[in-house]
Design a protein around this motif. Structure first.
Motif, PDB file in Angstrom:
ATOM      1  N   THR A 111     -40.111 -30.776 -43.090  1.00 40.18           N
ATOM      2  CA  THR A 111     -39.197 -31.753 -42.295  1.00 40.18           C
ATOM      3  C   THR A 111     -37.664 -32.684 -43.077  1.00 40.18           C
ATOM      4  O   THR A 111     -36.698 -32.520 -41.913  1.00 40.18           O
ATOM      5  N   THR A 154     -46.553 -32.655 -33.597  1.00 36.15           N
ATOM      6  CA  THR A 154     -46.597 -34.075 -34.440  1.00 36.15           C
ATOM      7  C   THR A 154     -47.584 -35.529 -34.059  1.00 36.15           C
ATOM      8  O   THR A 154     -47.521 -35.612 -35.037  1.00 36.15           O
ATOM      9  N   MET A 168     -41.019 -35.925 -39.209  1.00 37.31           N
ATOM     10  CA  MET A 168     -41.230 -34.893 -38.696  1.00 37.31           C
ATOM     11  C   MET A 168     -40.582 -35.372 -37.361  1.00 37.31           C
ATOM     12  O   MET A 168     -39.907 -34.319 -36.221  1.00 37.31           O
TER      13      MET A 168
END
Length: 256
Positions: A111, A154, A168
């Protein structure tokens, strides 16, 4: 807690609150401190989640203009992150410790890469769309089904452990929408607050937090969250983006 330990937790809460509202890696500061004070890992995680709820509240107040700009997207973030946090909290309480330890550092590094290269990816997608369709790609102010799915994932991770969840969410919203980074940061802070509230409510019922630790941590994190939001709103996009990348890399290295 001794007076010195209480002071350490208070300062840690402030620092974690600042990190939560800026680069989104608060738990990487607060969680190790609680473990170092002698709390078992699950108790430390539960107490940390409760103690970081005020950080989100202070951060959202600081980012209130950005959250309002998010409009309907802010509502969607609340819903998907709340649902994801329920699943994540259930996983934390139901699975053996350390189930995801092996993959989390790689996930955070991936990420980080997305956050760093997001402007180039967005420019490439727009150019590709214009070549194929002969028209400019409309500005994306809403989340597609794919973006909604990854935001929910997430949220699940945030309810489970959460270290790096802010990184993220920045990656998900940065790639899936065309919102300004300051708005993305505000929505990221909103998502962390929602995840902590939902997971915290579950933990209150089924877990055994250290209330004295959580209360002191909360006092520091409330102020830190608001201060962090005021800092985050003024950071240039490039500085913010690379600060998030740097924080994510540090998070991944610590988790390794």
């Amino acid at each position: 807690m001794t007076a010195l330990e209480a002071l350490l937790v208070l300062v840690t809460g402030f620092g974690a609150g600042v990190l939560s509202s800026t680069v989104g890696v608060a738990s990487l500061l607060s969680f190790p401190v609680l473990v170092a004070l002698g709390l078992p890992p699950v108790v430390a995680n539960v107490s940390n989640t409760l103690g970081m709820i005020p950080a989100g509240l202070g951060g959202v107040v600081g980012y209130r203009e950005e959250v309002r700009e998010g409009g309907r997207l802010s509502v969607v973030i609340v819903v998907v992150c709340a649902g994801g946090a329920v699943i994540g909290a259930a996983l934390l309480l139901g699975l053996p410790p350390g189930v995801f330890e092996a993959i989390v550092p790689f996930l955070i590094l991936f990420t980080c890469l997305l956050v760093g290269v997001q402007p180039r990816i967005a420019a490439w997608l727009r150019a590709r769309h214009e070549r194929q369709h002969g028209e400019q790609l409309a500005e994306r102010r809403h989340m597609s089904p794919a973006t909604t799915f990854f935001a929910t994932v997430t949220g699940v991770y945030g309810g489970y452990f959460g270290a790096g969840a802010g990184v993220m969410m920045v990656a998900v919203l940065g790639l899936g929408t065309d919102l300004e980074l300051r708005v993305v940061n505000g929505l990221k802070t909103l998502s962390l607050m929602v995840g902590n509230i939902v997971a915290g409510l579950i933990f209150v019922v089924v877990a055994d937090p250290r209330w004295d630790v959580a209360a002191v941590l909360a006092a520091g994190s409330l102020v830190g969250g608001y201060v962090g939001a005021r800092i985050g709103r003024k950071l240039p996009d490039a500085v913010f983006r690379w600060a998030v990348v740097a924080a994510g890399i540090v998070a991944a290295l610590l988790l390794f």
